[in-house]
Design an enzyme around this catalytic site. Structure first.
Site, PDB file in Angstrom:
ATOM      1  N   LYS A  11       0.826  -1.214   0.000  1.00 20.48           N
ATOM      2  CA  LYS A  11       0.000   0.000   0.000  1.00 20.48           C
ATOM      3  C   LYS A  11       0.865   1.272   0.000  1.00 20.48           C
ATOM      4  CE  LYS A  11      -3.889  -2.363   2.286  1.00 20.48           C
ATOM      5  NZ  LYS A  11      -4.844  -2.279   3.436  1.00 20.48           N
ATOM      6  N   TYR A  51     -12.766  -1.690  -3.103  1.00 20.06           N
ATOM      7  CA  TYR A  51     -13.198  -1.842  -1.708  1.00 20.06           C
ATOM      8  C   TYR A  51     -14.709  -1.668  -1.546  1.00 20.06           C
ATOM      9  CZ  TYR A  51      -8.394  -2.011   0.114  1.00 20.06           C
ATOM     10  OH  TYR A  51      -7.104  -2.383   0.424  1.00 20.06           O
ATOM     11  N   PHE A  59     -15.014   4.040   7.913  1.00 23.58           N
ATOM     12  CA  PHE A  59     -13.647   4.329   7.488  1.00 23.58           C
ATOM     13  C   PHE A  59     -13.493   4.392   5.959  1.00 23.58           C
ATOM     14  CE2 PHE A  59     -13.827  -0.324   8.204  1.00 23.58           C
ATOM     15  CZ  PHE A  59     -13.404  -0.803   6.965  1.00 23.58           C
ATOM     16  N   ARG A  87      -2.347 -14.606   4.242  1.00 26.53           N
ATOM     17  CA  ARG A  87      -2.997 -13.900   5.360  1.00 26.53           C
ATOM     18  C   ARG A  87      -2.210 -14.151   6.657  1.00 26.53           C
ATOM     19  NH1 ARG A  87      -7.373 -10.247   4.297  1.00 26.53           N
ATOM     20  NH2 ARG A  87      -7.549 -10.380   6.547  1.00 26.53           N
ATOM     21  N   THR A  93      -5.337  -7.412  10.642  1.00 21.78           N
ATOM     22  CA  THR A  93      -5.600  -6.095  10.050  1.00 21.78           C
ATOM     23  C   THR A  93      -5.019  -4.978  10.919  1.00 21.78           C
ATOM     24  OG1 THR A  93      -7.676  -7.008   9.192  1.00 21.78           O
ATOM     25  CG2 THR A  93      -7.440  -4.610   9.161  1.00 21.78           C
ATOM     26  N   ARG A 104       2.660  -6.989   8.767  1.00 17.27           N
ATOM     27  CA  ARG A 104       1.983  -5.845   9.389  1.00 17.27           C
ATOM     28  C   ARG A 104       2.599  -5.506  10.749  1.00 17.27           C
ATOM     29  NH1 ARG A 104      -4.144  -7.381   7.349  1.00 17.27           N
ATOM     30  NH2 ARG A 104      -4.214  -5.923   5.584  1.00 17.27           N
ATOM     31  N   ASN A 114      -1.948  -0.010   6.995  1.00 13.93           N
ATOM     32  CA  ASN A 114      -1.408  -1.293   7.441  1.00 13.93           C
ATOM     33  C   ASN A 114      -0.546  -2.016   6.393  1.00 13.93           C
ATOM     34  OD1 ASN A 114      -3.486  -2.045   5.805  1.00 13.93           O
ATOM     35  ND2 ASN A 114      -4.666  -3.107   7.366  1.00 13.93           N
ATOM     36  N   HIS A 117      -2.127  -5.482   1.515  1.00 15.24           N
ATOM     37  CA  HIS A 117      -3.424  -6.125   1.309  1.00 15.24           C
ATOM     38  C   HIS A 117      -3.184  -7.591   1.023  1.00 15.24           C
ATOM     39  CE1 HIS A 117      -7.435  -6.963  -0.289  1.00 15.24           C
ATOM     40  NE2 HIS A 117      -6.825  -7.621  -1.270  1.00 15.24           N
ATOM     41  N   GLU A 128      -9.667  -9.826  -7.781  1.00 13.06           N
ATOM     42  CA  GLU A 128      -8.735  -8.723  -7.517  1.00 13.06           C
ATOM     43  C   GLU A 128      -7.529  -8.758  -8.464  1.00 13.06           C
ATOM     44  OE1 GLU A 128     -10.006  -8.556  -2.790  1.00 13.06           O
ATOM     45  OE2 GLU A 128      -7.975  -9.196  -3.317  1.00 13.06           O
TER      46      GLU A 128
END
Ligand code: UDP
Ligand code: MG
Length: 139
Positions: A11, A51, A59, A87, A93, A104, A114, A117, A128
């Site tokens: 990100k 998203y 948010f 993950r 998250t 993270r 964070n 993704h 995606e």
């Protein structure tokens, strides 16, 4: 459908802070093969679509602002059990709740910013990945 592929974005905060190299190293050292990868920047419309599942969340406007403020590294990754294993590699998250050694935990500043993704299902990984890459960009 099990595809053994997942989709990730490093990100804008990760790119801004110069963490791209370290994060890619961690990903490949964890056994993921790079199927596709590029530096790109999402428009507001891109982020709203990507998203869309979160559009009613408080948010959401902040998330769209954050994800569009600078370039990201988008990538498709391959490994047995890719979605779940990735993950695990990125951690929770909220970095405050992320396990030691996760991406993270190491590189995320907050639950909003964070660093990375990771797709949450094989189905979303395919959607995606196709959002960001054409067939000719996948190897
Ligand atoms: N997010 C946020 N505040 C929250 C929850 C999520 O800003 O309370 C942001 C954060 O960047 C997160 C993204 O929205 O990565 C998508 O949220 P999701 O619950 O899908 O988390 P993820 O799948 O990325 O762990
Ligand atoms: Mg998610």
């Amino acid at each position: 459908m099990v595809t053994n592929r997942t989709f990730t974005m490093l990100k804008p905060d990760a790119v801004e802070k110069g963490h791209v190299g370290a994060i890619i190293e961690k990903i490949t050292a964890s056994g993921f093969r790079i199927v596709a990868m590029k530096l790109t920047q999402m428009t507001k419309a891109d982020a709203q679509e990507f998203y869309a599942i979160h559009k009613e969340r408080p948010f959401f406007p902040e998330l769209v602002e954050y994800m569009t403020r600078g370039p990201i590294v988008a990538a498709i990754l391959e490994k047995d059990n890719a979605v779940e294993d990735f993950r695990t590699l990125i951690g929770a998250t909220n970095p405050a709740e992320a396990a030691e050694g996760t991406i993270r935990k190491l590189y995320a500043a907050s639950i909003g910013e964070n660093a990375v993704h990771g797709s949450d299902s094989d189905e979303n990984a395919a959607i995606e990945g196709a959002f960001h890459f054409s067939g000719r960009e996948m190897f």
